[in-house]
Design a protein around this motif. Structure first.
Motif, PDB file in Angstrom:
ATOM      1  N   SER A  22       0.837  -1.205   0.000  1.00  0.00           N
ATOM      2  CA  SER A  22       0.000   0.000   0.000  1.00  0.00           C
ATOM      3  C   SER A  22       0.872   1.257   0.000  1.00  0.00           C
ATOM      4  CB  SER A  22      -0.933  -0.021   1.208  1.00  0.00           C
ATOM      5  OG  SER A  22      -1.706  -1.214   1.207  1.00  0.00           O
ATOM      6  N   LYS A  82      -4.582   2.557   2.177  1.00  0.00           N
ATOM      7  CA  LYS A  82      -4.400   2.590   3.638  1.00  0.00           C
ATOM      8  C   LYS A  82      -3.191   1.744   4.036  1.00  0.00           C
ATOM      9  CE  LYS A  82      -9.121   3.667   4.802  1.00  0.00           C
ATOM     10  NZ  LYS A  82     -10.122   3.046   3.899  1.00  0.00           N
ATOM     11  N   THR A  95      -4.507  -4.304   4.760  1.00  0.00           N
ATOM     12  CA  THR A  95      -5.338  -4.406   3.560  1.00  0.00           C
ATOM     13  C   THR A  95      -6.031  -5.760   3.556  1.00  0.00           C
ATOM     14  OG1 THR A  95      -3.691  -3.049   2.440  1.00  0.00           O
ATOM     15  CG2 THR A  95      -5.330  -4.133   1.040  1.00  0.00           C
ATOM     16  N   ASP A 128      -4.487  -2.973  -5.118  1.00  0.00           N
ATOM     17  CA  ASP A 128      -3.834  -3.260  -3.830  1.00  0.00           C
ATOM     18  C   ASP A 128      -4.523  -4.490  -3.245  1.00  0.00           C
ATOM     19  OD1 ASP A 128      -2.212  -2.961  -1.637  1.00  0.00           O
ATOM     20  OD2 ASP A 128      -3.391  -1.345  -0.717  1.00  0.00           O
TER      21      ASP A 128
HETATM   22 MG    MG Z   1      -1.706  -2.985   2.458  1.00  0.00          MG
END
Ligand code: MG
Ligand code: GTP
Length: 198
Positions: A37, A51, A59, A75
């Protein structure tokens, strides 16, 4: 490549519900906490776009970001993190594998590995699995700011040698990055741009 727009589009746990536009897509995958991320934010030059967290397991869904209105960055949750409950871990594995097996728009997976660590079985197995499933991938060494410049290349070369000494005839494309000092940003964006123009 100049980034003129980067927008979050959706999060979901169902590959069938991912955006159905036929745009080329690039996905970041790797162990939890490796910096997937953070790297997306660094590449896009947008701090809070994806995030991030110091705690692994941040995540948890498939996240689509539309870039320059003509390609997607994805992501994904990390794999191989022991502290996530067994049930959740299984769900991650399921949508990670489904994503790579079913997502037709995917043009390249980026497998992130921490440049400080020697090759880990879970990463080598994942790359082998991608190979068996004919998913094109490149390796991204992350957190290069944590090593002295002289050690960076040595560590990356040792990693690639391990691959070519085992199942791989040649090393996959590879990049060395740092989300802290922006190392590798231009190279990675140029690589994506070149594929997009093919
Ligand atoms: Mg992540
Ligand atoms: P999950 O979503 O949990 O799978 O993790 P992730 O791979 O998305 O990692 P994330 O980007 O959330 O970063 C994890 C931690 O590593 C955070 O504390 C980041 O600040 C740190 N980090 C990420 N990239 C770098 C980097 O290039 N250099 C340094 N020094 N720290 C980094």
């Amino acid at each position: 490549m100049k980034i003129s727009s980067a927008e979050f589009v959706m999060s979901n746990s169902n590959v069938a519900k991912c955006p159905n536009e036929p745009l080329p897509e690039y996905a970041f995958i790797g162990r939890s906490n490796v910096g997937k991320s953070s790297l997306i934010n660094m590449l896009m030059d947008r701090k809070g776009l994806a995030k991030t967290s110091g705690r692994p397991g941040k995540t948890q869904l498939i996240n689509h970001f539309k870039i320059n209105n003509n390609w997607f960055l994805v992501d994904l949750p990390g794999y191989g993190y022991a502290r996530v409950s067994k049930k959740d871990k299984k769900t991650f594995q399921k949508y990670i594998t489904e994503y790579f097996q079913k997502r037709k728009q995917l043009v390249c997976g980026f497998v992130l590995v921490d440049i400080r660590h020697d090759p880990q079985p879970v990463d080598l197995e994942f790359m082998e699995w991608l190979g068996m499933n004919q998913v094109p991938f490149a390796i991204i060494f992350t957190k290069a700011d944590k090593l002295k410049p002289a050690v960076i290349e040595k560590q990356a070369n040792a990693y690639l040698k391990k691959l070519t000494d085992s199942v791989w005839e040649e090393a996959p494309p590879h990049f060395t990055t740092s989300s802290s000092n922006r190392m590798g940003r231009e190279e990675l964006l140029e690589y994506i741009e070149a594929i997009n123009q093919d």
